[in-house]
Design a protein around this motif. Structure first.
Motif, PDB file in Angstrom:
ATOM      1  N   ASN A   1       0.829  -1.210   0.000  1.00 52.45           N
ATOM      2  CA  ASN A   1       0.000   0.000   0.000  1.00 52.45           C
ATOM      3  C   ASN A   1       0.862   1.259   0.000  1.00 52.45           C
ATOM      4  OD1 ASN A   1      -2.569   1.490   0.338  1.00 52.45           O
ATOM      5  ND2 ASN A   1      -1.697   1.976   2.338  1.00 52.45           N
ATOM      6  N   ILE A   2       1.938   1.244   0.786  1.00 50.68           N
ATOM      7  CA  ILE A   2       2.831   2.414   0.830  1.00 50.68           C
ATOM      8  C   ILE A   2       3.474   2.644  -0.534  1.00 50.68           C
ATOM      9  CG2 ILE A   2       5.065   3.191   1.728  1.00 50.68           C
ATOM     10  CD1 ILE A   2       4.208   2.067   4.458  1.00 50.68           C
TER      11      ILE A   2
ATOM     12  N   SER B   1       0.789   6.571  -6.820  1.00 52.68           N
ATOM     13  CA  SER B   1      -0.435   7.347  -7.053  1.00 52.68           C
ATOM     14  C   SER B   1      -0.224   8.821  -6.737  1.00 52.68           C
ATOM     15  CB  SER B   1      -1.556   6.767  -6.188  1.00 52.68           C
ATOM     16  OG  SER B   1      -2.724   7.536  -6.300  1.00 52.68           O
ATOM     17  N   LYS B   2       0.448   9.103  -5.617  1.00 53.40           N
ATOM     18  CA  LYS B   2       0.647  10.489  -5.202  1.00 53.40           C
ATOM     19  C   LYS B   2       1.487  11.267  -6.208  1.00 53.40           C
ATOM     20  CE  LYS B   2      -0.191  13.140  -1.488  1.00 53.40           C
ATOM     21  NZ  LYS B   2      -1.531  13.294  -0.878  1.00 53.40           N
ATOM     22  N   SER B   3       2.442  10.569  -6.809  1.00 49.23           N
ATOM     23  CA  SER B   3       3.357  11.230  -7.751  1.00 49.23           C
ATOM     24  C   SER B   3       2.857  11.209  -9.188  1.00 49.23           C
ATOM     25  CB  SER B   3       4.726  10.549  -7.700  1.00 49.23           C
ATOM     26  OG  SER B   3       4.628   9.194  -8.131  1.00 49.23           O
TER      27      SER B   3
ATOM     28  N   PHE C   1       1.572  17.751  -6.570  1.00 53.77           N
ATOM     29  CA  PHE C   1       2.424  16.724  -5.980  1.00 53.77           C
ATOM     30  C   PHE C   1       3.292  16.068  -7.050  1.00 53.77           C
ATOM     31  CE2 PHE C   1      -0.854  17.181  -2.786  1.00 53.77           C
ATOM     32  CZ  PHE C   1      -0.157  17.055  -1.597  1.00 53.77           C
ATOM     33  N   GLY C   2       2.697  15.749  -8.184  1.00 51.45           N
ATOM     34  CA  GLY C   2       3.444  15.092  -9.251  1.00 51.45           C
ATOM     35  C   GLY C   2       4.549  15.968  -9.811  1.00 51.45           C
ATOM     36  N   ARG C   3       4.334  17.282  -9.802  1.00 48.37           N
ATOM     37  CA  ARG C   3       5.351  18.196 -10.316  1.00 48.37           C
ATOM     38  C   ARG C   3       6.442  18.490  -9.289  1.00 48.37           C
ATOM     39  NH1 ARG C   3       0.640  20.512 -12.697  1.00 48.37           N
ATOM     40  NH2 ARG C   3       0.392  21.970 -10.934  1.00 48.37           N
ATOM     41  N   ASN C   4       6.215  18.061  -8.052  1.00 46.41           N
ATOM     42  CA  ASN C   4       7.208  18.263  -7.006  1.00 46.41           C
ATOM     43  C   ASN C   4       8.339  17.251  -7.159  1.00 46.41           C
ATOM     44  OD1 ASN C   4       8.257  17.479  -4.094  1.00 46.41           O
ATOM     45  ND2 ASN C   4       7.496  19.575  -3.963  1.00 46.41           N
TER      46      ASN C   4
ATOM     47  N   TYR D   1       8.343  14.066  -4.738  1.00 46.07           N
ATOM     48  CA  TYR D   1       7.330  13.059  -5.002  1.00 46.07           C
ATOM     49  C   TYR D   1       7.598  12.334  -6.321  1.00 46.07           C
ATOM     50  CZ  TYR D   1       4.723  14.883  -1.051  1.00 46.07           C
ATOM     51  OH  TYR D   1       4.350  15.260   0.214  1.00 46.07           O
ATOM     52  N   PHE D   2       8.042  13.080  -7.315  1.00 44.25           N
ATOM     53  CA  PHE D   2       8.355  12.446  -8.599  1.00 44.25           C
ATOM     54  C   PHE D   2       9.445  11.381  -8.415  1.00 44.25           C
ATOM     55  CE2 PHE D   2      10.886  11.982 -12.428  1.00 44.25           C
ATOM     56  CZ  PHE D   2       9.930  11.808 -13.423  1.00 44.25           C
ATOM     57  N   LYS D   3      10.501  11.735  -7.702  1.00 40.21           N
ATOM     58  CA  LYS D   3      11.623  10.806  -7.541  1.00 40.21           C
ATOM     59  C   LYS D   3      11.254   9.618  -6.662  1.00 40.21           C
ATOM     60  CE  LYS D   3      15.247  14.228  -8.399  1.00 40.21           C
ATOM     61  NZ  LYS D   3      16.400  14.968  -7.846  1.00 40.21           N
ATOM     62  N   LEU D   4      10.501   9.874  -5.593  1.00 41.75           N
ATOM     63  CA  LEU D   4      10.075   8.758  -4.749  1.00 41.75           C
ATOM     64  C   LEU D   4       9.149   7.817  -5.522  1.00 41.75           C
ATOM     65  CD1 LEU D   4       9.443  10.323  -1.221  1.00 41.75           C
ATOM     66  CD2 LEU D   4      11.069   8.511  -1.807  1.00 41.75           C
TER      67      LEU D   4
END
Length: 540
Positions: free
Chosen positions: A198-199, A205-207, A229-232, A235-238
Motif C-alpha cells: 500500500n505504501i 499514485s501520489k506522484s 504533488f506530481g510536479r514536485n 514526489y516524482f523521484k520517490l
C-alpha cells in the motif's frame, strides 16, 4: 496505519539485554565528540535549508566517515540524545536520522537485529511515509539527494524481505521473542505485505509517476498530466524509485509478469533517473533480466545482464579512482550482484548461445566455464546450482514458524523446482545445437539417431527441434527498450524442409572496432596504474 502496541513502547531489561535502541546508544550529552555534535547541528540546518549538494556530502561521506572514526564499537546516539542537541522543533529531521540509525544497526548485526529493532524501524518508516503521504493540500517542504531517496525505498523493501525470512526461521530468534512475534502477527501491525504494498503503490499514485512517464515516452509535457504533488521533485523521484522497489517486491514473491508490468513505462534511457544511482541501475537490470529469464525470454535477459555487467565494470573503476582506500557499502552490494549476474548469464547462454562482449565472455569463462560446459552437456544439477547461486532470496509473506526447523528457504525451493521443470523440455537443446553446427544439411532421421531417439519418441524429438527453432527466432523479438536485438548475436540458424534440416552459417567475423576499443581501454588502465606508482611509461 496501525498504532504502536504498548508492549513495544516499554524499554525494560527484557529488550535492553537483547539490544534496544537505548542499550546500543546510551550516551550522555557531554560524551559525544564535538565533531559529531557539530555534524548533527549542521545536518539539520542543511535539511531545513534544502541544500541538496551539502546534504549529499553529509549523507555519502560525513556519516560513514564519522561512523568509522567514532562508532565502530558502539551505536550512534538515540533520538532523545539527538533532540537534546538539535532541538525537537523538526520532527522530520529526527525521523530521517532514525532511518539512518536503523539502517546502520541492520548492517552491524551478523545474525540480524532483534525483533524490537525490526518493529521500531518499521514504525519509523510508517512515520516517514505518513509525513510524505499526508492528506495536506501541498507537498511537504523537503529535498533530498537521489541516492538517499533511492536508499529509503530500497532499504524499506529489504527490511520487509528480511522480516519475512526472519519470521520463517526459528533459529534466528531467542525463545522470549516468540510471544512478541505472536502478538505482532495477530495484530498484523508490522511488516505485513498489505501495508508494505500500500505504501509503495500510494507513492506511485501520489506522484502520478506512470502517467508522467507515459507522457514523456509519447513526447508530451509531463506537467500536463500531473498535479502539484506530481510536479514536485521529491514526489516524482520517490514515485520513480518506488516502481523499482515494486519490481523487486513482485520478483521476490514470484510474480514475474506483474514485475515487468510494473516498470513497463520506465524506459532504459541513458538520461533516466536510475542512472544517477549505481545501485539503482544494478537493481533495475538484475530484476528485469531475472524476470525475462524466468519467462524464458533468454535473449532479452542476456542483453540486460550484459549491459549491467559492463556498467559495473565502468563504475567500479571510477569508484576505485575516487576513493581508493575507502570501503563503500553500495559497491559491496553491487559486487555481490555482479557474481550473481555471471551465474544467471551462464544459464541463459547455455540454453540460447549467442555472441557477447569479449571482455564479459572472458570473465564468464573464468568464473563459470566448467559449469557452463556441464550445463551445455545437459547436466540438470548444474542448472540447479547456478540458479540457486544467482537468484534472489525469495520470500513467502504469510509463512510464520514459531518453532521447529527453518522454513525460510521453501520459497526458493519452489521457484527452483518451477524453473527446472521449465527447462527439462529444453535440456537437450544445447546438445542438439552441437550436432547442427557440424553440418550444412542432414536428415531428421539421422539427427534423431545421433540423439539416441527411438522410433517411439521420434515425434517428440521433432517437437524439441521446433522448440529449438523457436528459441533461435526469439532473438528477433522486440526488446524492452524498443530496439531490436542484433541478429548477428546467434551463430546458428536452420529450417526444416520435409525430412531434411538445412543449416545456415550465420557466423560473423570479429568486429574490428570492438577489438581496438578493448585494447585501448587496457592500455589506459595500465597507464593509470603506472601513474599511480609514479612510473613514467617508456617510449617504444
Amino acid at each position: 496505519m496501525a498504532p504502536r502496541g504498548d508492549k513495544f513502547n516499554d524499554k525494560d531489561d527484557h529488550y535492553g539485554r537483547r539490544g534496544s535502541i537505548s542499550e546500543y546508544s546510551d550516551y550522555g550529552d557531554d560524551e559525544l565528540p564535538n565533531e559529531v555534535v557539530q555534524y548533527l547541528i549542521y545536518f539539520k540546518r542543511m535539511i531545513e535549508e534544502k541544500n541538496v549538494p551539502q546534504i549529499q556530502g553529509l549523507y555519502e561521506h560525513g556519516w560513514p566517515d564519522l561512523t568509522e572514526r567514532f562508532f565502530n564499537e558502539k551505536m550512534w546516539p538515540d533520538e532523545n540524545v539527538v533532540e537534546n542537541i538539535v532541538g525537537s522543533d523538526n520532527k522530520l529531521f529526527i525521523i530521517l536520522y532514525k532511518e539512518l540509525y536503523f539502517r546502520d544497526l541492520y548492517g552491524r548485526m551478523s545474525r540480524g537485529p532483534t525483533l524490537a529493532v525490526r518493529y521500531d524501524s518499521y514504525m519509523n518508516y510508517q512515520d516517514l511515509f505518513a509525513e510524505i503521504l499526508s492528506n495536506a493540500e501541498t507537498p511537504i517542504l523537503l529535498r533530498l539527494p537521489n541516492i538517499w531517496l533511492w536508499d529509503i525505498v530500497d532499504e524499506f523493501v529489504y527490511q520487509f524481505q528480511a522480516f519475512c525470512l526472519y519470521k520463517a526461521n526459528p533459529t534466528k530468534r531467542s525463545p522470549e521473542d516468540v510471544d512478541d512475534l505472536v502478538e505482532i502477527e495477530n495484530n498484523q501491525n508490522a511488516w505485513n505485505i498489505y501495508p508494505v504494498l500500500n505504501i509503495l503503490y500510494s507513492l506511485l499514485s501520489k506522484s502520478q509517476i506512470n502517467e508522467q512517464l507515459h507522457a514523456i515516452r509519447d513526447g508530451k509535457n509531463p506537467d500536463d498530466v500531473a498535479d502539484e504533488f506530481g510536479r514536485n521533485e521529491l514526489y516524482f523521484k520517490l514515485g520513480y524509485f518506488s516502481l523499482i522497489g515494486l519490481l523487486r517486491t513482485h520478483v521476490l514473491l514470484g510474480d514475474y509478469h506483474q514485475a515487468l508490468q510494473t516498470v513497463e513505462n520506465l524506459e532504459f534511457d541513458p538520461k533516466g533517473l536510475y542512472n544517477t544511482v549505481p545501485s539503482c541501475f544494478v537493481t533495475l537490470h538484475y530484476f528485469v533480466g531475472f524476470s525475462h529469464m524466468m519467462m524464458r525470454n533468454y535473449g532479452e535477459a542476456t542483453k540486460i545482464f550484459i549491459n549491467c555487467l559492463l556498467y559495473i565494470q565502468r563504475t567500479k573503476s571510477l569508484q576505485q579512482q575516487q576513493q581508493p582506500n575507502k570501503k563503500n557499502y553500495q559497491y559491496d552490494v553491487i559486487g555481490k550482484t555482479n557474481d550473481q549476474l555471471f551465474h544467471l548469464l551462464s544459464i541463459c547462454l547455455a540454453l540460447q548461445p549467442q555472441r557477447i562482449d569479449e571482455a564479459i565472455q572472458s570473465q564468464l569463462y573464468e568464473k563459470t566455464g566448467d559449469r557452463m560446459l556441464r550445463m551445455t552437456n545437459g547436466d540438470i544439477d548444474e542448472f540447479k546450482n547456478a540458479f540457486q547461486t544467482g537468484c534472489p532470496k525469495f520470500l513467502s509473506p504469510t509463512t510464520v514458524a514459531y518453532e521447529g526447523p527453518n522454513v525460510s528457504k521453501e520459497p526458493l525451493t519452489r521457484q527452483c523446482n518451477a524453473f527446472l521443470e521449465g527447462i527439462e523440455s529444453q535440456i537437450s537443446l544445447p546438445i542438439l545445437r552441437g550436432y547442427l553446427q557440424l553440418y550444412t544439411s542432414l536428415s531428421t532421421e539421422k539427427l534423431a539417431a545421433f540423439m539416441d531417439v527411438g522410433p517411439d519418441s521420434y515425434y517428440t524429438f521433432i517437437g524439441k527441434l521446433l522448440t529449438f527453432k523457436m528459441i533461435v527466432n526469439e532473438l528477433g523479438k522486440e526488446t524492452h527498450d524498443g530496439g531490436d536485438v542484433d541478429d548477428s548475436t546467434t551463430d546458428l540458424d536452420f529450417y526444416v524442409d520435409k525430412n531434411m534440416i538445412v543449416i545456415a552459417d550465420t557466423k560473423v567475423g570479429r568486429r574490428v572496432g570492438e577489438y581496438f576499443i578493448k585494447h585501448i581501454q587496457k592500455l589506459q588502465e595500465v597507464s593509470e596504474k603506472l601513474k599511480a606508482l609514479d612510473v613514467a611509461p617508456t617510449e617504444s
